[in-house]
Motif scaffolding. Structure first.
Motif, mmCIF file in Angstrom:
data_model
loop_
_atom_site.group_PDB
_atom_site.id
_atom_site.type_symbol
_atom_site.label_atom_id
_atom_site.label_comp_id
_atom_site.label_asym_id
_atom_site.label_seq_id
_atom_site.Cartn_x
_atom_site.Cartn_y
_atom_site.Cartn_z
ATOM 1 N N TYR A 103 -9.623 3.024 -2.315
ATOM 2 C CA TYR A 103 -8.175 3.187 -2.426
ATOM 3 C C TYR A 103 -7.580 1.901 -2.990
ATOM 4 O O TYR A 103 -7.673 0.844 -2.351
ATOM 5 C CB TYR A 103 -7.655 3.499 -1.020
ATOM 6 C CG TYR A 103 -6.172 3.687 -0.837
ATOM 7 C CD1 TYR A 103 -5.454 4.593 -1.587
ATOM 8 C CD2 TYR A 103 -5.501 2.972 0.157
ATOM 9 C CE1 TYR A 103 -4.095 4.788 -1.365
ATOM 10 C CE2 TYR A 103 -4.146 3.165 0.390
ATOM 11 C CZ TYR A 103 -3.448 4.070 -0.373
ATOM 12 O OH TYR A 103 -2.116 4.259 -0.135
ATOM 13 N N GLY A 104 -6.996 1.981 -4.164
ATOM 14 C CA GLY A 104 -6.515 0.778 -4.844
ATOM 15 C C GLY A 104 -5.123 0.345 -4.432
ATOM 16 O O GLY A 104 -4.383 -0.242 -5.221
ATOM 17 N N LYS A 105 -4.774 0.673 -3.193
ATOM 18 C CA LYS A 105 -3.556 0.132 -2.599
ATOM 19 C C LYS A 105 -3.997 -0.612 -1.346
ATOM 20 O O LYS A 105 -5.184 -0.866 -1.173
ATOM 21 C CB LYS A 105 -2.584 1.263 -2.278
ATOM 22 C CG LYS A 105 -1.963 1.849 -3.537
ATOM 23 C CD LYS A 105 -0.910 2.876 -3.189
ATOM 24 C CE LYS A 105 -0.071 3.224 -4.404
ATOM 25 N NZ LYS A 105 0.850 2.145 -4.797
ATOM 26 N N ILE A 106 -3.079 -0.944 -0.490
ATOM 27 C CA ILE A 106 -3.454 -1.594 0.772
ATOM 28 C C ILE A 106 -2.733 -0.895 1.914
ATOM 29 O O ILE A 106 -1.767 -0.171 1.692
ATOM 30 C CB ILE A 106 -3.097 -3.087 0.799
ATOM 31 C CG1 ILE A 106 -1.571 -3.277 0.661
ATOM 32 C CG2 ILE A 106 -3.843 -3.861 -0.272
ATOM 33 C CD1 ILE A 106 -1.034 -4.486 1.351
ATOM 34 N N ASP A 107 -3.219 -1.114 3.116
ATOM 35 C CA ASP A 107 -2.550 -0.580 4.295
ATOM 36 C C ASP A 107 -2.129 -1.745 5.171
ATOM 37 O O ASP A 107 -2.953 -2.403 5.782
ATOM 38 C CB ASP A 107 -3.510 0.335 5.068
ATOM 39 C CG ASP A 107 -2.896 0.844 6.366
ATOM 40 O OD1 ASP A 107 -1.670 0.671 6.555
ATOM 41 O OD2 ASP A 107 -3.635 1.408 7.182
ATOM 42 N N MET A 108 -0.827 -1.980 5.192
ATOM 43 C CA MET A 108 -0.325 -3.088 5.985
ATOM 44 C C MET A 108 0.128 -2.575 7.352
ATOM 45 O O MET A 108 1.279 -2.720 7.729
ATOM 46 C CB MET A 108 0.813 -3.744 5.205
ATOM 47 C CG MET A 108 1.251 -5.048 5.763
ATOM 48 S SD MET A 108 -0.134 -6.110 6.111
ATOM 49 C CE MET A 108 0.742 -7.625 6.395
ATOM 50 N N GLY A 109 -0.786 -1.907 8.044
ATOM 51 C CA GLY A 109 -0.475 -1.475 9.407
ATOM 52 C C GLY A 109 0.435 -0.270 9.469
ATOM 53 O O GLY A 109 1.155 -0.077 10.443
ATOM 54 N N GLN A 110 0.428 0.551 8.401
ATOM 55 C CA GLN A 110 1.293 1.725 8.399
ATOM 56 C C GLN A 110 0.497 3.020 8.286
ATOM 57 O O GLN A 110 0.989 4.022 7.789
ATOM 58 C CB GLN A 110 2.338 1.603 7.289
ATOM 59 C CG GLN A 110 3.308 0.465 7.590
ATOM 60 C CD GLN A 110 4.248 0.173 6.446
ATOM 61 O OE1 GLN A 110 3.820 0.034 5.308
ATOM 62 N NE2 GLN A 110 5.524 0.081 6.731
ATOM 63 N N CYS A 111 -0.755 2.972 8.750
ATOM 64 C CA CYS A 111 -1.565 4.173 8.913
ATOM 65 C C CYS A 111 -2.018 4.802 7.587
ATOM 66 O O CYS A 111 -2.475 5.932 7.562
ATOM 67 C CB CYS A 111 -0.811 5.209 9.748
ATOM 68 S SG CYS A 111 -1.876 6.457 10.472
ATOM 69 N N LEU A 112 -1.900 4.066 6.491
ATOM 70 C CA LEU A 112 -2.303 4.653 5.210
ATOM 71 C C LEU A 112 -3.806 4.871 5.133
ATOM 72 O O LEU A 112 -4.271 5.867 4.587
ATOM 73 C CB LEU A 112 -1.848 3.745 4.057
ATOM 74 C CG LEU A 112 -0.347 3.747 3.795
ATOM 75 C CD1 LEU A 112 0.013 2.667 2.795
ATOM 76 C CD2 LEU A 112 0.090 5.103 3.296
ATOM 77 N N GLU A 113 -4.549 3.918 5.684
ATOM 78 C CA GLU A 113 -6.011 4.011 5.629
ATOM 79 C C GLU A 113 -6.475 5.337 6.246
ATOM 80 O O GLU A 113 -7.280 6.064 5.658
ATOM 81 C CB GLU A 113 -6.594 2.819 6.387
ATOM 82 C CG GLU A 113 -8.090 2.801 6.453
ATOM 83 C CD GLU A 113 -8.615 1.799 7.490
ATOM 84 O OE1 GLU A 113 -7.830 0.972 8.013
ATOM 85 O OE2 GLU A 113 -9.813 1.861 7.793
ATOM 86 N N GLY A 136 -1.782 -0.332 -7.892
ATOM 87 C CA GLY A 136 -0.483 -0.961 -7.733
ATOM 88 C C GLY A 136 -0.231 -1.617 -6.390
ATOM 89 O O GLY A 136 0.858 -2.122 -6.146
ATOM 90 N N GLY A 137 -1.224 -1.610 -5.507
ATOM 91 C CA GLY A 137 -1.003 -2.226 -4.198
ATOM 92 C C GLY A 137 0.087 -1.505 -3.439
ATOM 93 O O GLY A 137 0.438 -0.363 -3.759
ATOM 94 N N ALA A 138 0.624 -2.160 -2.408
ATOM 95 C CA ALA A 138 1.730 -1.558 -1.653
ATOM 96 C C ALA A 138 2.978 -1.675 -2.503
ATOM 97 O O ALA A 138 3.299 -2.740 -3.000
ATOM 98 C CB ALA A 138 1.920 -2.259 -0.325
ATOM 99 N N SER A 139 3.679 -0.560 -2.659
ATOM 100 C CA SER A 139 4.800 -0.570 -3.584
ATOM 101 C C SER A 139 5.644 0.676 -3.402
ATOM 102 O O SER A 139 5.117 1.790 -3.418
ATOM 103 C CB SER A 139 4.260 -0.622 -5.019
ATOM 104 O OG SER A 139 5.297 -0.435 -5.950
ATOM 105 N N GLY A 140 6.926 0.462 -3.207
ATOM 106 C CA GLY A 140 7.880 1.561 -3.277
ATOM 107 C C GLY A 140 7.604 2.742 -2.366
ATOM 108 O O GLY A 140 7.995 3.858 -2.685
#
Lengths: 154, 764
Positions: free
Chosen positions: B71-81, B113-117
């Motif tokens: 996954y080419g974004k990140i999960d900053m503790g918001q359960c995306l993973e 695009g990482g974490a965005s919008g």
């Protein structure tokens, strides 16, 4: 430079350091620990909290020379995944952290306070935890977790 | 399907590095378990290039049948993973637990695009969903050939393909492909960043077929963060690394004239590193770097004219400045006629200050720059773009640099992490050693790029019956993209500007997002020039829900002002004008859950020292609709507002993980409450004077609501939209409207501090 001996999470340690160096750097740099965290360097956020003889203390402003012969407890001394403190269990169950950088302050301060005042009211808990920062806005979950742990500990 | 999956996640440089550094350094994105799993796969084989048109860039089946998703974004503790794992699991017919998601490492993921919008799911899950569906199609076809039955007669459960009605005939994904590559091509839409997607032959499932999506699964990152067994970027250590502190001037628009290197000579191993106006100290021990930064004597230039207006004049400055650009994204009906024929015209202006990201800890980054390659460890939410920026400042091609995202101390947009990454890169190049940079508190508050200050002007024409026949809302402020929202161009970082690169400012703002159907309507924005073009501590960029809280603080208060003028209940008034049925449903859901009793604001009884009131606010954001009801207590004596309760209704289409969604909404609400009540960057004519938590106060736990009630509205038939940001934009208006309801006083300038409330109550 001075040799300063103290204990960290039950282990005796010794550092040879500038006596004015804050304890935080002794833990992270000299003792190669991964914790606690640097948040502000001014004692205003709690990310660097440790227990000094059981009392929550901001290690970013505490000269290492002042902990000579004393007992330091970090978050690792509070509990481990195998033997968690009830607050840690509650934190996991409530999924409190977002970035999690602030957890040292909340967990260690709450642990020390609940030890003294297990039946603390909501207002007393808020008072005891005031001054700690969380930028992700997890405050409501923090209160839920602390109250959950409080029940578990009762 | 014949290549062998080798240590594809672990290029030779990294293996070498891990060997050299032992267990001390663990990159979050490639845990050892994964390396072991891949090592089991056996002999070497060529991994297809990490490009979006290769299926292997998105999904892999390991030897033991576990699935890896990249996954080419990140999960900053918001359960995306976990949400991504759920989506992949459903498409592949495996369990959620069977899927491991790898994020934010430029060696293992494409640039999404990482974490965005708040695009984590709405855009970010799309290629993963398609890839997983395609992987299933290929595997089922292979199983059909193997079992000698048509694919249409096969079913898949937990990664095992079997014949419908004859479960003994079966073969697992692990047997079919475990540890080997698909070597299958997919069609890439040629987009890089948020909207990267792929087209595949397989047809993804319809929501009615989901078994995993829609259920709550626990986050996987929580225990590591609670027991601090996980790494934050601040824990990354590289052998031989130097600690650095960058020295930024106490005043803006100053450059170092004379640096007294002898002033730190008493600190063993500490030294000054300088290029152009970029100045730093490095030392093998962290405390020595901190001390050196404090002790270093620097003579700074004196700017001729102070760069900033006095803080109390900032809104006058904004009103008086000549806009660089004006845009009118919404223009309907005959507005001049509406105002000409109006029985009554209501006007108001709302003011929103500069905000800091003020992340929990100042940014940290580590860069190990070698002659022909480099590795970056960063907490930035856009590691691929940071990798590009590091490559550029080092003069290397992007492919020669690996960017590894490691959970940072907070992430709410383009914060100081982007600057730290490039600081570390240049310092590593200049010293020839790996360098770890960590900022001071002031670096994280005074020197991060800011959310822009603005003035929002609103005007409405009412006819004799109180009906709104004309509506105008024009925001004027600094650009939300004076600095790019990512750091791929060094000119968009402090260090880049300090070494002489010219910034290329973007010009953008925004308008209210709602569906009010006024007969004539104008929504516009105007962007004014920055106060200082280079290295400004008041340069502006994206901060969580960029300009959303700012705009809707004004627009949703103004709607309330119109309701009051028309003598109508604020909820009923909104329902009368919103045209989108989903919007109306969300407003109703919030009001109903909050037990909203219809009446006109403000409330008539205002006896006693503590006044109570309620307020509503609603908005859209990129397909998501959210409404909040705030119930406040206002202490007349101190002016303190306590938001006792928030009720939030939220519709983001299909819900992937209900518990993760609720936590994300709850935290976003409290974050926005902090910005509404407390936050305002302080500055004088020469510098930002918000340098720490005393000069940039944020919400304390005393101010946290007693409860935040959340109603999530699930629309499985509607593609998911964002959840990480929309809630931020409804909190300011809801609280300000509740203040008005409680006291009859309107505060049109944020933040709603106790001092301002008290003064306003005394004036009233």
């Amino acid at each position: 430079m001075a040799v300063i001996k103290f204990t960290v999470d039950g282990k005796r340690v010794s550092v040879n350091a500038d006596p004015d160096m804050p304890l935080l750097y002794a833990l992270r740099d000299d003792l190669q620990m991964k914790n606690p965290h640097f948040g502000c360097g001014e004692g205003q956020c709690g990310a660097c909290t440790v227990l000094l003889d059981g009392e929550p203390t901001r290690s970013c402003v505490l000269p290492v020379s002042s902990v000579r012969g004393k007992k330091i407890t970090t978050i690792y001394g509070l509990g481990t995944p195998k033997k968690p403190h009830p607050l840690q269990t509650a934190y996991v169950e409530e999924e409190v952290p977002q970035c999690g950088y602030c957890v040292n302050g909340w967990l260690l301060t709450a642990a020390a306070f609940l030890k003294k005042k297990p039946k603390a009211s909501d207002a007393e808990l808020r008072e005891a935890l005031s001054g700690l920062k969380c930028r992700c806005g997890t405050h409501v979950a923090i209160l839920r977790a602390v109250k959950r742990a409080q029940k578990q500990m009762a | 399907m014949n290549a062998i999956l080798d240590g594809c996640l672990d290029n030779s440089a990294r293996r070498e590095f891990l060997k050299a550094s032992g267990a001390l350094v663990v990159a979050a994105s490639a845990p050892l378990a994964m390396n072991e799993a891949l090592a089991q796969a056996g002999a070497a084989g060529a991994k297809p290039a990490l490009v979006p048109e290769e299926l292997d860039s998105w999904v892999a089946v390991l030897k033991d049948g576990r699935v890896a998703a990249f996954y080419g974004k990140i999960d900053m503790g918001q359960c995306l993973e976990v949400a991504i794992a759920q989506i992949v699991a459903d498409e592949l017919d495996v369990t959620c637990d069977q899927v491991t998601v790898y994020t934010g490492d430029t060696d293992t993921t494409c640039n999404q695009g990482g974490a965005s919008g708040a695009f984590g799911i709405s855009a970010g899950a799309k290629p993963l969903r398609n890839a997983a569906a395609e992987a299933r199609r290929i595997l089922v076809e292979a199983a059909a050939a193997n079992l000698g039955v048509p694919a249409s007669e096969l079913r898949v459960d937990e990664g095992v393909v079997s014949v419908s009605g004859d479960a003994a005939k079966r073969i697992s994904y692990a047997q079919l492909i475990g540890g080997r590559y698909f070597n299958a091509r997919v069609e890439w839409n040629k987009q890089v960043g948020n909207f990267m997607d792929i087209k595949v032959r397989a047809k993804p499932k319809s929501p009615s077929e989901y078994r995993v999506v829609g259920k709550s699964f626990p986050r996987r990152d929580v225990p590591g963060r609670v027991f601090c067994t996980a790494d934050w970027v601040t824990e990354v250590k590289v052998p031989g690394m130097l600690h650095a502190r960058v020295i930024r001037p106490a005043r803006a628009a100053c450059t170092p004239v004379k640096v007294d290197e002898a002033s730190i000579k008493s600190i063993k191993g500490a030294r000054v590193v300088r290029e152009g106006n970029f100045l730093a100290v490095v030392a093998p021990k962290e405390w020595d770097a901190v001390r050196a930064a404090r002790m270093l004597k620097v003579e700074w230039s004196e700017p001729k004219d102070p760069p900033f207006p006095a803080m109390e004049r900032i809104y006058d400055h904004i009103r008086g400045a000549k806009p660089l650009k004006r845009e009118e994204p919404v223009k309907a009906g005959d507005l001049p006629a509406a105002f000409k024929n109006a029985a009554r015209v209501i006007e108001a202006e709302y003011e929103w200050p500069f905000h800091s990201h003020a992340s929990m800890g100042p940014a940290c980054a580590v860069v190990d720059a070698r002659k022909d390659r480099a590795t970056l460890w960063t907490g930035t939410q856009k590691p691929h773009y940071a990798r590009d920026g590091v490559a550029r400042i080092l003069g290397l091609p992007s492919e020669a640099v690996r960017g590894i995202w490691v959970n940072g101390p907070g992430s709410y947009g383009r914060n100081d992490s982007g600057d730290a990454a490039l600081d570390a890169a240049l310092l590593s190049k200049m010293t020839g050693k790996p360098v770890r940079v960590q900022g001071s508190r002031a670096d994280g508050i005074a020197w991060d790029a800011k959310g822009p200050a603005a003035v929002h002007r609103a005007r409405a024409a009412l006819d004799a019956s109180g009906k709104v026949i004309g509506y105008e809302f024009v925001s004027r402020g600094f650009s939300r993209l004076n600095m790019s929202s990512n750091e791929s161009d060094p000119a968009d970082t402090l260090v880049g500007m300090e070494i002489g690169l010219a910034p290329k400012p973007g010009i953008a703002y925004g308008t209210p997002e709602e569906s009010y159907g006024f007969a004539s309507k104008l929504l516009a924005w105007e962007v004014i020039p920055p106060l200082l073009e280079r290295c400004s501590p008041l340069r502006t960029t994206h901060l969580r829900d960029p300009v959303g809280p700012d705009i809707h603080f004004g627009s949703e208060q103004f709607i309330d002002e119109l309701a009051a003028a028309a003598g109508e209940d604020p909820v009923a008034f909104r329902l009368k004008y919103v045209t989108a049925p989903r919007d109306a449903a969300v407003i109703r859901a919030a009001a109903e859950k909050a037990g909203w009793q219809p009446r006109v604001s403000p409330r008539s009884e205002r006896a006693g020292d503590v006044l109570t009131g309620r307020g509503i606010s609603y908005a859209q954001r990129g397909g998501t609709i959210v409404a909040a009801v705030a119930e406040v207590e206002v202490d007349r004596r101190s002016g303190r507002i306590w938001t006792r309760k928030l009720t939030i209704a939220h519709d983001c289409g299909l819900i992937i993980n209900p518990s993760g969604l609720r936590a994300t909404i709850e935290n976003c609400a409290t974050f926005a409450l902090s910005r509404t009540l407390f936050e305002e960057v302080q500055f004088d004519r020469n510098a930002v004077t918000s340098v720490g938590w005393s000069s940039y106060p944020i919400l304390e736990i005393q101010d946290a609501p007693e409860s935040i009630d959340i109603v999530t509205i699930n629309h499985p038939e509607i593609a998911p939209s964002g959840a990480g940001e929309p809630t931020a934009r409804v909190i300011p208006g809801a609280v300000a409207n509740a203040l008005f309801d409680a006291t009859g006083v309107r505060l049109r300038r944020a933040p709603l501090t106790a001092a301002r409330v008290k003064a306003a109550l005394e004036r009233a």
